[in-house]
Design a protein around this motif. Structure first.
Motif, PDB file in Angstrom:
ATOM      1  N   UNK A  63       8.564 -13.968  22.385  1.00  0.00           N
ATOM      2  CA  UNK A  63       9.613 -14.945  22.084  1.00  0.00           C
ATOM      3  C   UNK A  63       9.359 -15.542  20.714  1.00  0.00           C
ATOM      4  N   UNK A  64      10.441 -15.725  19.953  1.00  0.00           N
ATOM      5  CA  UNK A  64      10.343 -16.312  18.620  1.00  0.00           C
ATOM      6  C   UNK A  64      11.246 -17.543  18.598  1.00  0.00           C
ATOM      7  N   UNK A  65      10.660 -18.703  18.317  1.00  0.00           N
ATOM      8  CA  UNK A  65      11.428 -19.946  18.248  1.00  0.00           C
ATOM      9  C   UNK A  65      12.122 -20.045  16.892  1.00  0.00           C
ATOM     10  N   UNK A  66      13.044 -20.981  16.775  1.00  0.00           N
ATOM     11  CA  UNK A  66      13.801 -21.155  15.537  1.00  0.00           C
ATOM     12  C   UNK A  66      12.902 -21.555  14.372  1.00  0.00           C
ATOM     13  N   UNK A  67      11.804 -22.254  14.660  1.00  0.00           N
ATOM     14  CA  UNK A  67      10.908 -22.678  13.577  1.00  0.00           C
ATOM     15  C   UNK A  67       9.798 -21.669  13.296  1.00  0.00           C
ATOM     16  N   UNK A  68       9.821 -20.507  13.942  1.00  0.00           N
ATOM     17  CA  UNK A  68       8.881 -19.435  13.629  1.00  0.00           C
ATOM     18  C   UNK A  68       7.669 -19.359  14.534  1.00  0.00           C
ATOM     19  N   UNK A  70       5.538 -18.292  17.870  1.00  0.00           N
ATOM     20  CA  UNK A  70       5.564 -17.110  18.722  1.00  0.00           C
ATOM     21  C   UNK A  70       5.010 -17.440  20.095  1.00  0.00           C
ATOM     22  N   UNK A  71       5.464 -16.674  21.092  1.00  0.00           N
ATOM     23  CA  UNK A  71       4.896 -16.722  22.438  1.00  0.00           C
ATOM     24  C   UNK A  71       4.906 -15.299  22.977  1.00  0.00           C
ATOM     25  N   UNK A  72       3.765 -14.860  23.501  1.00  0.00           N
ATOM     26  CA  UNK A  72       3.648 -13.530  24.074  1.00  0.00           C
ATOM     27  C   UNK A  72       3.516 -13.701  25.576  1.00  0.00           C
ATOM     28  N   UNK A  73       4.490 -13.155  26.322  1.00  0.00           N
ATOM     29  CA  UNK A  73       4.544 -13.318  27.779  1.00  0.00           C
ATOM     30  C   UNK A  73       4.432 -14.797  28.178  1.00  0.00           C
ATOM     31  N   UNK A  74       5.186 -15.639  27.513  1.00  0.00           N
ATOM     32  CA  UNK A  74       5.267 -17.089  27.746  1.00  0.00           C
ATOM     33  C   UNK A  74       3.974 -17.831  27.444  1.00  0.00           C
ATOM     34  N   UNK A  89      -0.857  -9.227  21.135  1.00  0.00           N
ATOM     35  CA  UNK A  89      -0.131  -8.063  21.660  1.00  0.00           C
ATOM     36  C   UNK A  89      -1.089  -7.025  22.230  1.00  0.00           C
ATOM     37  N   UNK A  90      -2.192  -6.817  21.538  1.00  0.00           N
ATOM     38  CA  UNK A  90      -3.179  -5.851  22.032  1.00  0.00           C
ATOM     39  C   UNK A  90      -3.782  -6.331  23.350  1.00  0.00           C
ATOM     40  N   UNK A  91      -4.039  -7.635  23.473  1.00  0.00           N
ATOM     41  CA  UNK A  91      -4.582  -8.172  24.727  1.00  0.00           C
ATOM     42  C   UNK A  91      -3.549  -8.090  25.844  1.00  0.00           C
ATOM     43  N   UNK A  92      -2.286  -8.310  25.529  1.00  0.00           N
ATOM     44  CA  UNK A  92      -1.243  -8.241  26.556  1.00  0.00           C
ATOM     45  C   UNK A  92      -0.994  -6.807  27.000  1.00  0.00           C
ATOM     46  N   UNK A  93      -1.176  -5.850  26.100  1.00  0.00           N
ATOM     47  CA  UNK A  93      -0.967  -4.445  26.454  1.00  0.00           C
ATOM     48  C   UNK A  93      -2.103  -3.923  27.327  1.00  0.00           C
ATOM     49  N   UNK A  94      -3.261  -4.494  27.198  1.00  0.00           N
ATOM     50  CA  UNK A  94      -4.441  -4.114  27.991  1.00  0.00           C
ATOM     51  C   UNK A  94      -4.721  -2.620  27.917  1.00  0.00           C
ATOM     52  N   UNK A  95      -4.612  -2.073  26.720  1.00  0.00           N
ATOM     53  CA  UNK A  95      -4.932  -0.662  26.518  1.00  0.00           C
ATOM     54  C   UNK A  95      -3.821   0.305  26.856  1.00  0.00           C
ATOM     55  N   UNK A  96      -2.692  -0.156  27.360  1.00  0.00           N
ATOM     56  CA  UNK A  96      -1.572   0.742  27.695  1.00  0.00           C
ATOM     57  C   UNK A  96      -0.731   0.973  26.448  1.00  0.00           C
ATOM     58  N   UNK A  97      -0.615   2.197  26.031  1.00  0.00           N
ATOM     59  CA  UNK A  97       0.172   2.524  24.846  1.00  0.00           C
ATOM     60  C   UNK A  97       1.653   2.715  25.167  1.00  0.00           C
TER      61      UNK A  97
END
Length: 138
Positions: A63-68, A70-74, A89-97
């Motif tokens: 998620x990208x807010x109007x002021x810039x 970021x939030x990854x998976x809330x 992003x790499x931590x959220x992907x947990x090795x899944x490409x």
């Protein structure tokens, strides 16, 4: 001999030539004016009417807010740099490409913020991207 002095005539401004010049300038400006409606760029933004897909466990929502911000998976990202976003992003992907990154940007967010998400996804090795949109109410 008596000399009589008349007071000098007060100068007066003749307005008729002044009005003539103003009318000529007005006509010139009217003829040389360009209208901005012919130079505007009409942009019709796309809207989506597709049904929402079922949630998959391999989705990463950025998620990208109007002021810039970021939030990854809330979960809010502490900074606004590409490196921090890449790590999240790499931590959220947990090795899944094969994870799909869904970019959900505010309408007033800067383009650079969206480009930073795309760059961070590339750096994290996540090649599958999509953009979230509101359903059109037309």
């Amino acid at each position: 001999m008596k000399f009589s002095r008349r007071p000098p005539d007060e100068p007066e401004i003749n307005l008729i030539p002044f009005i003539d010049v103003l009318l000529v300038v007005l006509i010139f400006l009217m003829l040389s004016t360009t209208y901005s409606r012919f130079t505007e760029l009409q942009v019709n933004l796309p809207s989506a009417d597709a049904e929402k897909l079922q949630d998959r466990p391999a989705e990463i929502i950025v998620s990208i807010a109007a002021d810039g911000r970021y939030a990854v998976n809330r979960k809010a990202v502490d900074g606004r740099s590409v490196e921090l976003l890449t790590a999240e992003l790499a931590a959220a992907a947990a090795g899944r490409q094969d994870a799909v990154v869904i970019v959900s940007a505010d309408a007033m967010a800067a383009h650079q913020s969206v480009i930073n998400v795309l760059d961070a996804s590339r750096r994290a090795g996540l090649a599958r991207l999509t953009f979230a949109s509101q359903s059109g109410s037309r």
